[in-house]
Design an enzyme around this catalytic site. Structure first.
Site, PDB file in Angstrom:
ATOM      1  N   ARG A   1       0.839  -1.192   0.000  1.00 59.64           N
ATOM      2  CA  ARG A   1       0.000   0.000   0.000  1.00 59.64           C
ATOM      3  C   ARG A   1       0.879   1.249   0.000  1.00 59.64           C
ATOM      4  O   ARG A   1       2.020   1.229   0.456  1.00 59.64           O
ATOM      5  CB  ARG A   1      -0.919   0.010   1.230  1.00 59.64           C
ATOM      6  CG  ARG A   1      -1.814  -1.223   1.354  1.00 59.64           C
ATOM      7  CD  ARG A   1      -2.577  -1.200   2.661  1.00 59.64           C
ATOM      8  NE  ARG A   1      -3.456  -2.362   2.828  1.00 59.64           N
ATOM      9  CZ  ARG A   1      -3.112  -3.496   3.439  1.00 59.64           C
ATOM     10  NH1 ARG A   1      -1.887  -3.623   3.958  1.00 59.64           N
ATOM     11  NH2 ARG A   1      -3.974  -4.501   3.546  1.00 59.64           N
TER      12      ARG A   1
ATOM     13  N   LYS B   1      -1.781  -2.865   8.032  1.00 62.15           N
ATOM     14  CA  LYS B   1      -2.939  -2.544   8.869  1.00 62.15           C
ATOM     15  C   LYS B   1      -2.891  -3.340  10.167  1.00 62.15           C
ATOM     16  O   LYS B   1      -2.478  -4.495  10.188  1.00 62.15           O
ATOM     17  CB  LYS B   1      -4.226  -2.859   8.108  1.00 62.15           C
ATOM     18  CG  LYS B   1      -4.483  -1.919   6.936  1.00 62.15           C
ATOM     19  CD  LYS B   1      -5.818  -2.206   6.294  1.00 62.15           C
ATOM     20  CE  LYS B   1      -6.119  -1.205   5.181  1.00 62.15           C
ATOM     21  NZ  LYS B   1      -7.434  -1.468   4.549  1.00 62.15           N
TER      22      LYS B   1
ATOM     23  N   HIS C   1      -2.993   2.505  -5.763  1.00 67.91           N
ATOM     24  CA  HIS C   1      -3.670   1.240  -5.506  1.00 67.91           C
ATOM     25  C   HIS C   1      -3.841   0.435  -6.787  1.00 67.91           C
ATOM     26  O   HIS C   1      -3.970  -0.792  -6.729  1.00 67.91           O
ATOM     27  CB  HIS C   1      -5.020   1.491  -4.832  1.00 67.91           C
ATOM     28  CG  HIS C   1      -5.254   0.608  -3.642  1.00 67.91           C
ATOM     29  ND1 HIS C   1      -4.454   0.657  -2.509  1.00 67.91           N
ATOM     30  CD2 HIS C   1      -6.170  -0.370  -3.405  1.00 67.91           C
ATOM     31  CE1 HIS C   1      -4.894  -0.243  -1.629  1.00 67.91           C
ATOM     32  NE2 HIS C   1      -5.920  -0.867  -2.155  1.00 67.91           N
TER      33      HIS C   1
ATOM     34  N   ARG D   1      -1.104  -1.928  -6.921  1.00 71.74           N
ATOM     35  CA  ARG D   1      -1.349  -3.054  -6.007  1.00 71.74           C
ATOM     36  C   ARG D   1      -2.317  -4.054  -6.647  1.00 71.74           C
ATOM     37  O   ARG D   1      -2.072  -5.262  -6.624  1.00 71.74           O
ATOM     38  CB  ARG D   1      -1.925  -2.510  -4.699  1.00 71.74           C
ATOM     39  CG  ARG D   1      -2.279  -3.557  -3.637  1.00 71.74           C
ATOM     40  CD  ARG D   1      -2.629  -2.828  -2.338  1.00 71.74           C
ATOM     41  NE  ARG D   1      -3.293  -3.663  -1.347  1.00 71.74           N
ATOM     42  CZ  ARG D   1      -2.654  -4.438  -0.472  1.00 71.74           C
ATOM     43  NH1 ARG D   1      -1.337  -4.502  -0.485  1.00 71.74           N
ATOM     44  NH2 ARG D   1      -3.332  -5.142   0.423  1.00 71.74           N
TER      45      ARG D   1
ATOM     46  N   HIS E   1      -3.536  -9.300   3.400  1.00 71.00           N
ATOM     47  CA  HIS E   1      -4.975  -9.382   3.658  1.00 71.00           C
ATOM     48  C   HIS E   1      -5.234 -10.272   4.867  1.00 71.00           C
ATOM     49  O   HIS E   1      -4.676 -11.368   4.965  1.00 71.00           O
ATOM     50  CB  HIS E   1      -5.711  -9.972   2.449  1.00 71.00           C
ATOM     51  CG  HIS E   1      -5.808  -9.034   1.289  1.00 71.00           C
ATOM     52  ND1 HIS E   1      -5.997  -9.456  -0.017  1.00 71.00           N
ATOM     53  CD2 HIS E   1      -5.743  -7.673   1.234  1.00 71.00           C
ATOM     54  CE1 HIS E   1      -6.054  -8.412  -0.806  1.00 71.00           C
ATOM     55  NE2 HIS E   1      -5.893  -7.328  -0.085  1.00 71.00           N
TER      56      HIS E   1
ATOM     57  N   TYR F   1      -9.432 -10.846  -6.770  1.00 75.62           N
ATOM     58  CA  TYR F   1      -8.537 -10.798  -7.927  1.00 75.62           C
ATOM     59  C   TYR F   1      -8.711 -11.996  -8.852  1.00 75.62           C
ATOM     60  O   TYR F   1      -8.346 -11.929 -10.020  1.00 75.62           O
ATOM     61  CB  TYR F   1      -7.082 -10.673  -7.443  1.00 75.62           C
ATOM     62  CG  TYR F   1      -6.861  -9.386  -6.693  1.00 75.62           C
ATOM     63  CD1 TYR F   1      -6.844  -8.171  -7.362  1.00 75.62           C
ATOM     64  CD2 TYR F   1      -6.731  -9.381  -5.308  1.00 75.62           C
ATOM     65  CE1 TYR F   1      -6.680  -6.981  -6.671  1.00 75.62           C
ATOM     66  CE2 TYR F   1      -6.566  -8.191  -4.616  1.00 75.62           C
ATOM     67  CZ  TYR F   1      -6.542  -7.000  -5.301  1.00 75.62           C
ATOM     68  OH  TYR F   1      -6.398  -5.820  -4.629  1.00 75.62           O
TER      69      TYR F   1
END
Length: 299
Positions: free
Chosen positions: A150, A174, A245, A248, A271, A280
């Site tokens: 990110r 995150k 993004h 990404r 994730h 994806y």
């Protein structure tokens, strides 16, 4: 109510380890709700009820806010009231039955491999002039595409986070979760050019250990990276994609197209849920379908 909002913000930062960007979004949503509650005549958090929450979302829906925004705000409210219940600020959670419109299921923008090759070749030619900013921009874009990290993770990188011998980068994502992501030879070459030939040109006494520097010598910020990416994307006449993004999304899709398994891509992207990574696979299927329609005589 303002005291509760402040305490919720501290909870997100200290206990949940949320990013500054996420905290700002949550706090903005909570503040908007509380302003609405005061306007309706509520004087304490304990007085909030489901009707008030529904009217709040209804007003925003009437104002034309996107369903994705409404869904995020409803999720924020559910988190806020659940926290308030645990803290015994309220006796009943008014958001238990709060629902929001389903998010639009749109596939992310993805660049084709040929487009990225053209883009990076153009950036490479600019870097060969010796311009330190062009060299930095090439290294940033190469690393974003090579790793799928990110933009906030990129700007938070320090020199010690890069292991060029192993060609890996340590990223804090995150929830303050750290992961190690590999990168390839082209990204390593671009990083080497930046570190050995250009970073010193932008370095200032206050630069510290930041990997990528802005033109004033400080750690580069996310807005500057987005500006760089949007500018180089605009050089491609055959895409309307914008933002880091997209790199990404493209990295994830190309990994799956190349035969990587979902678990590997999940680990690389950081994730927490495999369901997020599965998006994806739909991108790859759509591209396969488009190619089939174009190429097959009886499609």
């Amino acid at each position: 109510m303002a005291t509760a909002a402040d305490a919720f913000e501290r909870y997100l930062r200290m206990e949940r380890g949320r990013s500054d960007h996420t905290i700002r979004a949550y706090r903005g949503d909570v503040d908007a709700l509380l302003i609405h509650a005061v306007a309706e005549g509520y004087s304490s958090l304990a007085e909030l009820d489901l009707g008030s929450l529904r009217r709040w979302l209804g007003e925003q829906n009437s104002a034309g806010l996107a369903r994705s925004t409404l869904a995020r705000r409803a999720a924020t409210v559910r988190s806020f009231t659940a926290w308030a219940l645990r803290e015994e600020i309220i006796a009943v959670d008014p958001a238990l039955r709060l629902k929001a419109p389903q998010r639009e299921k749109s596939l992310p923008a993805v660049l084709q491999q040929q487009q990225l090759s053209r883009l990076l070749e153009g950036m490479g030619a600019a870097a060969q002039t010796g311009d330190p900013v062009a060299i930095r921009d090439l290294a940033m874009v190469e690393l974003l595409y090579a790793t799928g990290i990110r933009v906030g993770e990129l700007t938070g990188l320090d020199l010690a986070d890069v292991n060029r011998e192993r060609r890996t980068v340590s990223v804090v994502g995150k929830g303050n979760k750290e992961r190690v992501v590999p990168f390839g030879v082209p990204a390593d070459a671009a990083l080497g050019l930046w570190l050995n030939a250009a970073r010193a040109s932008l370095y200032k006494p206050h630069s510290g250990t930041a990997l990528f520097l802005g033109q004033r010598g400080g750690r580069i910020d996310q807005r500057s990276v987005r500006t760089v990416v949007d500018r180089v994307f605009s050089s491609l006449a055959d895409t309307s994609a914008t933002g880091p993004h997209t790199l990404r999304h493209s990295a994830a899709t190309h990994l799956l197209d190349g035969g990587a398994d979902l678990r590997t891509v999940q680990e690389i992207l950081g994730h927490s849920s495999l369901a997020t990574t599965q998006l994806y696979t739909h991108v790859s299927v759509e591209r396969l379908r488009d190619s089939y329609k174009t190429a097959h005589p009886r499609a």
